[in-house]
Motif scaffolding. Structure first.
Motif, PDB file in Angstrom:
ATOM      1  N   THR A  28       0.853  -1.190   0.000  1.00  0.00           N
ATOM      2  CA  THR A  28       0.000   0.000   0.000  1.00  0.00           C
ATOM      3  C   THR A  28       0.883   1.232   0.000  1.00  0.00           C
ATOM      4  O   THR A  28       1.211   1.808   1.044  1.00  0.00           O
ATOM      5  CB  THR A  28      -0.946  -0.020   1.212  1.00  0.00           C
ATOM      6  N   PHE A  29       1.246   1.639  -1.207  1.00  0.00           N
ATOM      7  CA  PHE A  29       2.255   2.690  -1.422  1.00  0.00           C
ATOM      8  C   PHE A  29       1.938   3.962  -0.648  1.00  0.00           C
ATOM      9  O   PHE A  29       2.818   4.556  -0.036  1.00  0.00           O
ATOM     10  CB  PHE A  29       2.335   2.974  -2.921  1.00  0.00           C
ATOM     11  N   ARG A  30       0.680   4.364  -0.645  1.00  0.00           N
ATOM     12  CA  ARG A  30       0.310   5.669  -0.100  1.00  0.00           C
ATOM     13  C   ARG A  30       0.512   5.769   1.412  1.00  0.00           C
ATOM     14  O   ARG A  30       0.459   6.853   1.964  1.00  0.00           O
ATOM     15  CB  ARG A  30      -1.152   5.984  -0.432  1.00  0.00           C
ATOM     16  N   ASP A  73       3.246  10.598  -6.611  1.00  0.00           N
ATOM     17  CA  ASP A  73       1.863  10.543  -7.082  1.00  0.00           C
ATOM     18  C   ASP A  73       1.286   9.238  -6.533  1.00  0.00           C
ATOM     19  O   ASP A  73       1.551   8.154  -7.078  1.00  0.00           O
ATOM     20  CB  ASP A  73       1.812  10.583  -8.606  1.00  0.00           C
ATOM     21  N   ASN A  74       0.514   9.336  -5.456  1.00  0.00           N
ATOM     22  CA  ASN A  74       0.007   8.120  -4.822  1.00  0.00           C
ATOM     23  C   ASN A  74      -1.044   7.410  -5.681  1.00  0.00           C
ATOM     24  O   ASN A  74      -1.256   6.209  -5.513  1.00  0.00           O
ATOM     25  CB  ASN A  74      -0.560   8.449  -3.443  1.00  0.00           C
ATOM     26  N   ALA A  75      -1.662   8.126  -6.593  1.00  0.00           N
ATOM     27  CA  ALA A  75      -2.608   7.488  -7.502  1.00  0.00           C
ATOM     28  C   ALA A  75      -1.892   6.589  -8.512  1.00  0.00           C
ATOM     29  O   ALA A  75      -2.483   5.641  -9.037  1.00  0.00           O
ATOM     30  CB  ALA A  75      -3.435   8.537  -8.228  1.00  0.00           C
ATOM     31  N   LYS A  76      -0.624   6.898  -8.762  1.00  0.00           N
ATOM     32  CA  LYS A  76       0.168   6.119  -9.725  1.00  0.00           C
ATOM     33  C   LYS A  76       1.197   5.240  -9.036  1.00  0.00           C
ATOM     34  O   LYS A  76       2.012   4.610  -9.709  1.00  0.00           O
ATOM     35  CB  LYS A  76       0.870   7.052 -10.715  1.00  0.00           C
ATOM     36  N   ASN A  77       1.204   5.227  -7.700  1.00  0.00           N
ATOM     37  CA  ASN A  77       2.187   4.434  -6.937  1.00  0.00           C
ATOM     38  C   ASN A  77       3.616   4.744  -7.385  1.00  0.00           C
ATOM     39  O   ASN A  77       4.452   3.831  -7.524  1.00  0.00           O
ATOM     40  CB  ASN A  77       1.920   2.934  -7.092  1.00  0.00           C
ATOM     41  N   THR A  78       3.908   6.009  -7.585  1.00  0.00           N
ATOM     42  CA  THR A  78       5.191   6.401  -8.149  1.00  0.00           C
ATOM     43  C   THR A  78       5.802   7.552  -7.362  1.00  0.00           C
ATOM     44  O   THR A  78       5.103   8.496  -6.981  1.00  0.00           O
ATOM     45  CB  THR A  78       5.029   6.802  -9.625  1.00  0.00           C
TER      46      THR A  78
END
Length: 114
Positions: A28-30, A73-78
């Motif tokens: 869960t990257f964010r 960019d948490n929507a892109k996991n980047t």
């Protein structure tokens, strides 16, 4: 399976710019702070920049302050590293780092040379 995949490295002239990207998967990257590190020839790996889970807090090594910017960019996991005004001493393999077990990416080579 956790993966951190860096991209964007290459050869650039002094004074030039590069943007590194690190795409994460498998966790869960964010919810995790992330960071960029580098290891130059004959040197130990060092922290370059870090960013909090929501991106509201950042920190930088003194050697890159004012030239590098970390973002995510948490929507892109980047997570990104914008590198400007590059110097030969920035030459290194750059690694993405973070996640629940402090994972490392495979690294991307940045070479600053004329």
């Amino acid at each position: 399976q956790v993966q951190l995949v860096e991209s964007g490295g290459g050869l650039v002239q002094p004074g030039g710019s590069l943007r590194l990207s690190c795409e994460a998967s498998g966790f869960t990257f964010r919810t995790y702070a992330m960071s960029w590190h580098r290891q130059g020839p004959g040197k130990e790996r060092e922290l370059v920049a870090g960013i909090s889970s929501a991106g509201l807090s950042t920190n930088y090594a003194d050697s890159v302050k004012g030239r590098f910017t970390i973002s995510r960019d948490n929507a892109k996991n980047t997570v990104y590293l914008q590198m400007n005004s590059l110097k030969p001493e920035d030459t290194a393999v750059y690694y993405c780092h973070g996640g629940p077990l402090a994972y490392w990416g495979q690294g991307t080579q940045v070479t600053v040379s004329s």
